[in-house]
Design an enzyme around this catalytic site. Sequence first.
Site, PDB file in Angstrom:
ATOM      1  N   CYS A 116      23.011 -34.653 -41.356  1.00 29.02           N
ATOM      2  CA  CYS A 116      23.332 -34.564 -42.767  1.00 29.02           C
ATOM      3  C   CYS A 116      22.053 -34.834 -43.550  1.00 29.02           C
ATOM      4  O   CYS A 116      21.005 -35.083 -42.975  1.00 29.02           O
ATOM      5  CB  CYS A 116      24.378 -35.596 -43.127  1.00 29.02           C
TER       6      CYS A 116
ATOM      7  N   ASN B 279      24.134 -41.039 -42.964  1.00 28.33           N
ATOM      8  CA  ASN B 279      23.843 -40.135 -41.836  1.00 28.33           C
ATOM      9  C   ASN B 279      23.974 -40.946 -40.558  1.00 28.33           C
ATOM     10  O   ASN B 279      23.485 -42.079 -40.512  1.00 28.33           O
ATOM     11  CB  ASN B 279      22.399 -39.617 -41.879  1.00 28.33           C
ATOM     12  N   GLY B 280      24.560 -40.372 -39.527  1.00 27.92           N
ATOM     13  CA  GLY B 280      24.661 -41.081 -38.248  1.00 27.92           C
ATOM     14  C   GLY B 280      26.108 -41.293 -37.862  1.00 27.92           C
ATOM     15  O   GLY B 280      27.017 -40.668 -38.417  1.00 27.92           O
TER      16      GLY B 280
ATOM     17  N   LYS C 132      19.099 -16.889 -29.560  1.00 31.73           N
ATOM     18  CA  LYS C 132      18.887 -16.478 -30.959  1.00 31.73           C
ATOM     19  C   LYS C 132      20.034 -15.597 -31.422  1.00 31.73           C
ATOM     20  O   LYS C 132      20.559 -15.759 -32.524  1.00 31.73           O
ATOM     21  CB  LYS C 132      17.566 -15.714 -31.143  1.00 31.73           C
TER      22      LYS C 132
ATOM     23  N   TRP D 113      27.266 -32.626 -42.366  1.00 26.04           N
ATOM     24  CA  TRP D 113      27.585 -31.873 -41.144  1.00 26.04           C
ATOM     25  C   TRP D 113      28.572 -32.771 -40.405  1.00 26.04           C
ATOM     26  O   TRP D 113      28.210 -33.822 -39.897  1.00 26.04           O
ATOM     27  CB  TRP D 113      26.319 -31.637 -40.326  1.00 26.04           C
TER      28      TRP D 113
ATOM     29  N   GLU E  72      16.042 -17.517 -24.384  1.00 25.76           N
ATOM     30  CA  GLU E  72      15.795 -17.787 -25.798  1.00 25.76           C
ATOM     31  C   GLU E  72      16.266 -16.613 -26.668  1.00 25.76           C
ATOM     32  O   GLU E  72      16.865 -16.813 -27.726  1.00 25.76           O
ATOM     33  CB  GLU E  72      14.301 -18.085 -26.018  1.00 25.76           C
TER      34      GLU E  72
ATOM     35  N   ARG F 247      19.898 -28.769 -43.100  1.00 23.78           N
ATOM     36  CA  ARG F 247      20.263 -29.785 -42.104  1.00 23.78           C
ATOM     37  C   ARG F 247      21.766 -29.918 -41.901  1.00 23.78           C
ATOM     38  O   ARG F 247      22.218 -30.485 -40.926  1.00 23.78           O
ATOM     39  CB  ARG F 247      19.699 -31.141 -42.527  1.00 23.78           C
TER      40      ARG F 247
ATOM     41  N   GLU G   5      23.271 -17.649 -31.859  1.00 22.86           N
ATOM     42  CA  GLU G   5      23.229 -18.604 -32.967  1.00 22.86           C
ATOM     43  C   GLU G   5      23.491 -17.959 -34.321  1.00 22.86           C
ATOM     44  O   GLU G   5      24.206 -18.512 -35.137  1.00 22.86           O
ATOM     45  CB  GLU G   5      21.833 -19.261 -33.041  1.00 22.86           C
TER      46      GLU G   5
ATOM     47  N   HIS H 278      24.493 -11.182  -8.103  1.00 23.05           N
ATOM     48  CA  HIS H 278      25.228 -12.274  -7.447  1.00 23.05           C
ATOM     49  C   HIS H 278      26.447 -12.704  -8.266  1.00 23.05           C
ATOM     50  O   HIS H 278      26.938 -13.813  -8.108  1.00 23.05           O
ATOM     51  CB  HIS H 278      24.297 -13.463  -7.206  1.00 23.05           C
TER      52      HIS H 278
ATOM     53  N   LYS I  73      20.064 -28.249 -38.296  1.00 24.24           N
ATOM     54  CA  LYS I  73      18.662 -28.091 -37.910  1.00 24.24           C
ATOM     55  C   LYS I  73      18.197 -29.203 -36.978  1.00 24.24           C
ATOM     56  O   LYS I  73      17.470 -28.959 -36.036  1.00 24.24           O
ATOM     57  CB  LYS I  73      17.784 -28.035 -39.162  1.00 24.24           C
TER      58      LYS I  73
HETATM   59  C1  AGP Z   1      17.187 -23.494 -32.124  1.00 22.66           C
HETATM   60  O1  AGP Z   1      17.326 -22.241 -32.681  1.00 22.66           O
HETATM   61  C2  AGP Z   1      18.356 -24.341 -32.261  1.00 22.66           C
HETATM   62  N1  AGP Z   1      18.774 -24.503 -33.589  1.00 22.66           N
HETATM   63  C3  AGP Z   1      18.513 -25.545 -31.365  1.00 22.66           C
HETATM   64  O2  AGP Z   1      18.798 -25.064 -30.089  1.00 22.66           O
HETATM   65  C4  AGP Z   1      17.329 -26.521 -31.263  1.00 22.66           C
HETATM   66  O3  AGP Z   1      16.268 -25.925 -30.605  1.00 22.66           O
HETATM   67  C5  AGP Z   1      17.778 -27.786 -30.519  1.00 22.66           C
HETATM   68  O4  AGP Z   1      18.801 -28.409 -31.243  1.00 22.66           O
HETATM   69  C6  AGP Z   1      16.639 -28.752 -30.289  1.00 22.66           C
HETATM   70  O5  AGP Z   1      16.067 -29.168 -31.469  1.00 22.66           O
HETATM   71  P1  AGP Z   1      14.660 -29.873 -31.510  1.00 22.66           P
HETATM   72  O6  AGP Z   1      13.663 -28.872 -31.025  1.00 22.66           O
HETATM   73  O7  AGP Z   1      14.459 -30.238 -32.946  1.00 22.66           O
HETATM   74  O8  AGP Z   1      14.725 -31.060 -30.610  1.00 22.66           O
END
Ligand code: AGP
Length: 615
Positions: A2, A103-104, A491, A77, A487, A27, A494, A510, A610
């Site tokens: 958050c 936050n937390g 992407k 969040w 990766e 965030r 996500e 396999h 984020k």
């Molecule tokens: C990346 O596109 C993501 N949003 C997510 O997988 C991110 O890489 C992951 O949460 C790790 O974050 P960090 O690199 O800030 O530790």
Amino acid sequence: MCGIIGYVGKGNVIDVILKGLTNLEYRGYDSAGIALRDNNEIKIFKTLGKLINLKNEIEAHKSEIYNPTSGIGHIRWATHGSPSVTNAHPHTCTCGRLVVVHNGIIENYKELREELIKKNCRFVSQTDTEVIAHLVADEFGKIKDLETAVRNSVKKLQGTYAICVMHKDVPDLIVGARKHAPMIVGVGEGENFIASDTPALVEYTKKTIYLDDNEIAIVTKDKIKITDIEGNEVTKKVEVLPWEPVALSKLGYKHFMLKEIHEQPDVIRNVLNGKLYDISEPISLNEVKLNKEILKKLNKIQIIACGTSLHAALAGKYIIEDFAGISVEVEASSEYIYRKTTTDASTLVIGVSQSGETADTITAIKQAKEKGAHVLIITNRPDSNMARLADSLIPLNAGIEVSVAATKSYTAQLISFYLLAMHLAEIKESLDKEYLTQIKHELIQLPTKIEGVLSDTSAIQACARQFSSYKNFIYIARGINLATSLEGALKLKEISYINATGYAAGELKHGPIAMLDETMPVLSILVTGGITYEKVLSNCEEAKARNAKLIALTTSTDTNIDNIFDVVLRIPQVNEILSPVVTCVPLQLLAYYIAEFLGKDVDQPRNLAKSVTVE
Ligand code: AGP
């Protein structure tokens, strides 16, 4: 995950808080709220959904707001309690005089809640946060001193928190406190700030104080006092933020993600700057604080990370093992922390994280430190919690990454691994000198190659249009580009919510091959001149025989392959070992354009945040 901002001062309180929340919106974005001290009252506005809803709500009630002098804001969040107006922050005590944003996660909130209910506190939300409001209000009722009330209350909290508190009876004073969640104080003139992260402040002040765990910030417009949990005043350093506000602007791009993809050539130049300036000279990596004798004998590295950073780590394993011949284990932080690992004092543990705030990775790093390992952190946030735990620190220097989907931080992480692996290779003398010089030369060329990809994205856009209606994708590659396929698939998942999975191409037969038919596109990464091209091509033939639609991402100029593939996306020639830096870019763009065509919220995809500050 958050975002928090608190403000007291001469400026327009609503504007400052909304601007701060806008810069933190990446965030978390399921609900938002603000509490204002206005005309001797506390006025609260909360809305569900994006921040724009809160802005509209405040606009609609403009006539009821006179001249606020302080306030606190929050972007949420959800962890405890679904996203709703009731669960949105700020939360209040029963009489509504005390407000808090948080936050937390408060782990003992159920016990505290029961105790407070016995004291006639009335709870309205399902959040863990609400206990903080009642707890501090209860303490304040006894001692009428907000600073002490906060201090006494946080002693009772278990879990993680960054909080900001205001009370109706204590005009224009905001109190912040933190434990295992970031919190900073912004230093202004005739105004001061509390925030969970620097982007909230960068438009107003560059002067910041980083709170440490168990510290309390007591802030008025003219004074900032920091104490430890016992109330002893602590002298803190005022640091100057490295960013300009322009870093938070889209600079004409439709989305931050597209801007950040296009920034990659310069980001790479930045990462290389000062570390690789002359290809005949050794890599300069003074950041690694282990002496040469230890590095020479080093035979075990463990890399811990999550998400995109984990994919960079996987590529890092290939690079380090190839260049330096050191055995490397790669593990998701969330797995590392719940098993018996073989980490010991002779292990180099590398934590990789864009944000430097990922809870799982922080916990893993702490465990590794307890076992005596030397911890090297690769992060884009040298001001983060993780960086503060580092024995050695390689900052990424990628500039702030706003889009939730990581792009430029990934390429910066890859480059950091090349530099580290070459540094280790030079110490261990594990590579032929001529080969190493050649690799350095080619590394310097990478930004130009990426510029080549970025200069004409029409084929990628056409491919995105052609395939945007498919519901599933498979990405395949071998060797070092396995990380790229994982990766690339991440992407796409996500930001477009399309189901995409990356596989080692050799694994296709396999099991996953059972899924192949004309509804399943297979995207393969084929880099010529290396050791995997022919094999991946054979795997593509196998997929074609099952009627799968085929997309090639390749350095090949052979037009014969156009007969095998439905779409061929060509990229510049690049050495296979360095190729992930180039191959990842078209995959970022493909995911971007598919999401764009589908009308998705590219920069703020649903359910994501984020920085993931909860385990
Ligand atoms: C990346 O596109 C993501 N949003 C997510 O997988 C991110 O890489 C992951 O949460 C790790 O974050 P960090 O690199 O800030 O530790």
